[in-house]
Write an enzyme that holds these catalytic residues in place. Structure first.
Site, PDB file in Angstrom:
ATOM      1  N   GLN A  80       0.813  -1.218   0.000  1.00 44.16           N
ATOM      2  CA  GLN A  80       0.000   0.000   0.000  1.00 44.16           C
ATOM      3  C   GLN A  80       0.847   1.269   0.000  1.00 44.16           C
ATOM      4  O   GLN A  80       2.044   1.237   0.268  1.00 44.16           O
ATOM      5  CB  GLN A  80      -0.908   0.016   1.233  1.00 44.16           C
ATOM      6  CG  GLN A  80      -2.042  -0.986   1.166  1.00 44.16           C
ATOM      7  CD  GLN A  80      -3.053  -0.733   2.260  1.00 44.16           C
ATOM      8  OE1 GLN A  80      -3.072  -1.420   3.262  1.00 44.16           O
ATOM      9  NE2 GLN A  80      -3.890   0.272   2.069  1.00 44.16           N
ATOM     10  N   HIS A  81       0.192   2.379  -0.314  1.00 38.28           N
ATOM     11  CA  HIS A  81       0.699   3.745  -0.124  1.00 38.28           C
ATOM     12  C   HIS A  81       1.774   4.206  -1.099  1.00 38.28           C
ATOM     13  O   HIS A  81       2.093   5.388  -1.137  1.00 38.28           O
ATOM     14  CB  HIS A  81       1.248   3.945   1.296  1.00 38.28           C
ATOM     15  CG  HIS A  81       0.366   3.452   2.387  1.00 38.28           C
ATOM     16  ND1 HIS A  81      -0.927   3.898   2.554  1.00 38.28           N
ATOM     17  CD2 HIS A  81       0.596   2.561   3.380  1.00 38.28           C
ATOM     18  CE1 HIS A  81      -1.447   3.296   3.612  1.00 38.28           C
ATOM     19  NE2 HIS A  81      -0.556   2.478   4.121  1.00 38.28           N
ATOM     20  N   ASP A 243      -2.182  -4.989  -0.082  1.00 38.08           N
ATOM     21  CA  ASP A 243      -1.837  -6.309   0.442  1.00 38.08           C
ATOM     22  C   ASP A 243      -2.645  -6.685   1.673  1.00 38.08           C
ATOM     23  O   ASP A 243      -3.001  -7.854   1.861  1.00 38.08           O
ATOM     24  CB  ASP A 243      -0.337  -6.405   0.738  1.00 38.08           C
ATOM     25  CG  ASP A 243       0.198  -5.235   1.564  1.00 38.08           C
ATOM     26  OD1 ASP A 243      -0.584  -4.352   1.951  1.00 38.08           O
ATOM     27  OD2 ASP A 243       1.417  -5.211   1.818  1.00 38.08           O
TER      28      ASP A 243
END
EC number: 2.7.1.17
Length: 507
Positions: A80-81, A243
């Site tokens: 992520q991110h 994830d």
């Protein structure tokens, strides 16, 4: 057949799920490189992800023995991110800044100040943006790579970029979008005004991908990619997700009442919810799920990266490391590791450094340091579990995944520290499995069958009864005392506010 892909920090995993047999028939893995420095930079080039995917994909196909044309759909899980910035031609502009990059802490503070502080940010977005989120990476890029910033035509997350490579479409879904810092987790809409704070020219707000529902396809695999991979025409690519969102599907955590804990590069705790959660504590990220609901989540930035560093330091293989864990009592004879070697998200200490406390001549040994590394990182998740429970999210047992879950010793430490039984799914590659299950769900909708995701999880997710560990009450008491020491250390050494009434810290 359904293909599940998990593009993580350390590498890319590919699995092939046979729905008739209800099992994985092929898998492959290829590691990634990492760009890092002492200022907190953590980056990877998206080309490395694609190269790793190709290698892992061919490993999985070879192991399965199937014709790749039997694959109906692909589901992608991604860390992520991360910020993947593309130019007008769809080329990657610079290496992707990752979830664990803390170089952007000053930019995150600038954004919070522009939004009026944490409370107003929470009121606006439903959560408080953190240093690891994508928004601060964009501001960092503008301030530090101005020429590259001006080239931005598309802003994607890692799993979005994978889908773009496969389909040519720039789309995303609500779960992964939740961790950008410019998405409202309650209304499920982009907050373009936050991007306009970063760039008043509206360049960024025009670069956002289209939002799609979790069951919708990101698109069809492009002809040239289908030819490269040996796929048949019209292979679907599902929406995919972060994830953690895919890990929730891969552990069957899609309805309220379950808690999943991941002992991976990062540590995570999450529980499914059927409505938005208003956090009682800013340490809880009330993200959307990749199933149409919500997935309140706690993340720590230091987990198996710390234990791997200990293994490398002493040149221990995994069996030797586990033997040393078993040889040292709970509490490591007074040795306490504050494991913030990469800063920390929960508690919010992005610039923190680690500490070893309670060192003496008896506990300054490699086995003690290994045990302290496991205990110190797991204490961060105990801290997170308190926040999760305060928000009304709990479970009679914890579903444990990630590399650390393979260790019998670590499972027992976790059960004792959380004072909760732990158990592991039969298939440990939860994020990749979640991708494959979501792909099957998407394919079902595409065919007009609309099989429920819950039925698919019941079909493909099973618990390994041999992995279940009950808390040992002696260990529970030891870790209750150690958790108090951990809280006190946060208060005295890291200036984290201590709540004497609740006997724990406020995040």
């Amino acid at each position: 057949m359904y293909l599940g892909v998990d593009c993580g920090t350390q590498g890319t995993k590919v699995i092939i799920l046979n729905p008739e047999l209800g099992c994985i028939i092929g898998e492959g893995y290829e590691p990634h490189q990492l760009i890092s420095n002492a200022r907190g930079r953590r980056e990877q080039h998206p080309d490395w992800w694609i190269a790793a995917f190709k290698s892992a994909y061919h490993q999985a196909i070879e192991q399965s023995g199937i014709d790749a044309k039997a694959i109906h759909a692909i589901g992608v899980s991604g860390q992520q991110h991360g910020l993947v910035a593309l130019d007008q031609q769809g080329n990657v502009i610079r290496p992707a800044k990752l979830w664990c990059d803390t170089e952007t802490e000053p930019q995150n503070q600038q954004l919070l100040a522009a939004l009026g502080g944490e409370n107003l940010c929470k009121k606006r977005l439903g959560l408080v943006i953190a240093t690891g989120y994508t928004a601060s990476k964009l501001l960092w890029m503008k301030q530090n790579c101005a020429d590259d910033f001006r080239k931005i035509a598309h802003i994607l997350l890692p799993h979005d970029y994978f889908n773009f490579w496969l389909t040519g479409n720039t789309v995303t879904e609500y779960g992964d979008a939740s961790g950008t810092g410019y998405f409202n987790v309650i209304t499920r809409q982009w907050d373009r005004g936050i991007l306009d704070i970063i760039d008043p020219n509206e360049q960024l707000s025009k670069a956002l991908p289209n939002l799609i529902e979790a069951h919708q396809p990101a698109g069809i695999v492009r002809k040239e990619i289908a030819s490269l991979l040996g796929l048949s025409p019209n292979v679907l690519v599902s929406s995919g997700g972060g994830d953690n969102m895919m890990g929730a599907i891969g552990t069957g955590n899609i309805t309220p009442g379950l808690v999943t804990m991941s002992l991976g590069t990062s540590g995570t705790l999450y529980a499914a919810a059927d409505k938005p959660i208003t956090p009682v504590n800013n340490g809880l990220a009330p993200f959307c799920s990749s199933t149409g609901g919500w997935l309140p989540l706690i993340c720590t930035m230091n987990m198996t990266n710390i234990t791997s560093a200990m293994q490398q330091l002493f040149e221990f293989d995994i069996p030797t490391f586990n033997q040393h864990l078993a040889s040292i009592p709970a509490g490591s004879d007074g040795l306490l590791l504050m494991p913030f070697l990469n800063g920390e998200r929960t508690p919010s200490l992005p610039s923190a450094e680690g500490m070893l406390l309670g060192i003496n001549m008896q506990n300054l040994t490699p086995p003690h340091l290994c045990r302290a590394a496991v205990e110190g990182t797991t204490l961060g998740l105990r801290y997170g579990l308190e926040i999760l429970r305060d928000s009304g999210l709990d479970s009679a047992s914890i579903r444990l995944i990630g590399g650390g879950a393979k260790s019998n010793q670590w499972r027992q430490i976790t059960a004792d520290m959380m004072n909760t039984p732990v158990e592991c799914p039969s298939i440990g590659e939860a994020a990749a499995l979640g991708g494959a299950i979501q792909a099957a769900w998407c394919h079902s909708h595409w065919q007009g069958k609309e099989t429920s995701l819950n039925n698919l999880c019941n079909q493909f997710v099973a618990i390994d009864s041999r992995s279940r560990v009950e808390p040992n009450q002696s260990g529970v008491q030891h870790y209750k005392e150690l958790f108090e020491q951990y809280n006190e250390a946060l208060h005295h050494h890291y200036n984290v506010l201590y709540d004497t009434e609740k006997n724990r810290i406020n995040v």
